[in-house]
Design a protein around this motif. Sequence first.
Motif, PDB file in Angstrom:
ATOM      1  N   LYS A   1     -18.998   7.984   0.678  1.00 35.83           N
ATOM      2  CA  LYS A   1     -18.068   8.124  -0.435  1.00 35.83           C
ATOM      3  C   LYS A   1     -18.573   9.217  -1.375  1.00 35.83           C
ATOM      4  O   LYS A   1     -19.708   9.140  -1.855  1.00 35.83           O
ATOM      5  N   ARG A   2     -17.773  10.206  -1.596  1.00 41.87           N
ATOM      6  CA  ARG A   2     -18.081  11.276  -2.552  1.00 41.87           C
ATOM      7  C   ARG A   2     -19.474  11.878  -2.327  1.00 41.87           C
ATOM      8  O   ARG A   2     -20.256  12.083  -3.257  1.00 41.87           O
TER       9      ARG A   2
ATOM     10  N   ASN B   1      -9.411  13.156   4.581  1.00 42.40           N
ATOM     11  CA  ASN B   1     -10.160  12.039   3.990  1.00 42.40           C
ATOM     12  C   ASN B   1     -10.722  12.458   2.635  1.00 42.40           C
ATOM     13  O   ASN B   1     -11.917  12.739   2.504  1.00 42.40           O
TER      14      ASN B   1
ATOM     15  N   ASP C   1     -11.691  11.030   0.045  1.00 38.94           N
ATOM     16  CA  ASP C   1     -12.733  10.231  -0.617  1.00 38.94           C
ATOM     17  C   ASP C   1     -14.133  10.468  -0.051  1.00 38.94           C
ATOM     18  O   ASP C   1     -15.123  10.050  -0.651  1.00 38.94           O
TER      19      ASP C   1
ATOM     20  N   LYS D   1     -17.213  14.996  -2.441  1.00 36.57           N
ATOM     21  CA  LYS D   1     -16.846  15.447  -3.786  1.00 36.57           C
ATOM     22  C   LYS D   1     -17.082  16.950  -3.942  1.00 36.57           C
ATOM     23  O   LYS D   1     -16.561  17.568  -4.860  1.00 36.57           O
TER      24      LYS D   1
END
Length: 276
Positions: A90-91, A111, A113, A116
Amino acid sequence: MMNDLFERHHIKILGNPEAKETLLFAHGFGSQQSSWEYILPAFKQEYRIILFDLIGSSFLGRDEFDVTLYNSFSDYAKDLTTICNYLNIKRATLIAHSASCMIGTLVALKNPDFFKRLVFIGASPRYLNDTNYVGGFTEQEVLQMLSVMAKNYSDWIQHFSVSAIDDPSQPLLSEEFAQCLLKLSPDIALIVFKMIISSDYRQEVSQLKLPTLIIQPQNDMFVPLEVGLYLNEVIEHSKIAILPTKGHFPQLTHPYIVADTIVKYLHKSSTKKMKN
């Protein structure tokens, strides 16, 4: 599933397990995760690090490498998506080299997510010249390259590895890269290289909205400066760092410069986020 996935891609998790940020490193064609070893020390204390190998980066014969499953970057992107899902990414920050930059682009677009920010080293959305676009090669040059590769793979490797590293003062690096290439079956290497050199992902990279650092060597025979400048122009939130280096593998030939460039970018973007 876990053992199969880890074994299939030689996944390794290093660095600081308590770190708030994760760095995912993705290597390019003909190399392996070992191509990152010289810059990793700069990140191990502050970040969680994930390394993996693309399918086909270690020795595989035709029986083990299904050409129909890996005939485009989208197929490799499916593998990266599976890895990210399984590791609950995640990120994270994706640090990609060469062909993996476009693989990462495809994953990031589908995707949002997962990542970042992105760091691209020696990235190219298209290697062939086109109208109002300098990719670095003419169609005739590519055909000649593929012909030489098909006729005598070992001779092609010797030339390609020296040209890719482009640093006569470090002949061992060229030899190590050549050894990586020799692990590939010639038939498979030709198929994969032809797929990469013929690809065109200009439309996809123009859709990226993530903050992206483009690390571009001043002189890279496979990815000319014009390509880095093009990416900087079409990727909305991008910055470009033009390195005073030669060759397609600055993370090997000039690891301190590359590591310092990435560290400064990560710290600056984190500081900017805190201020906001």
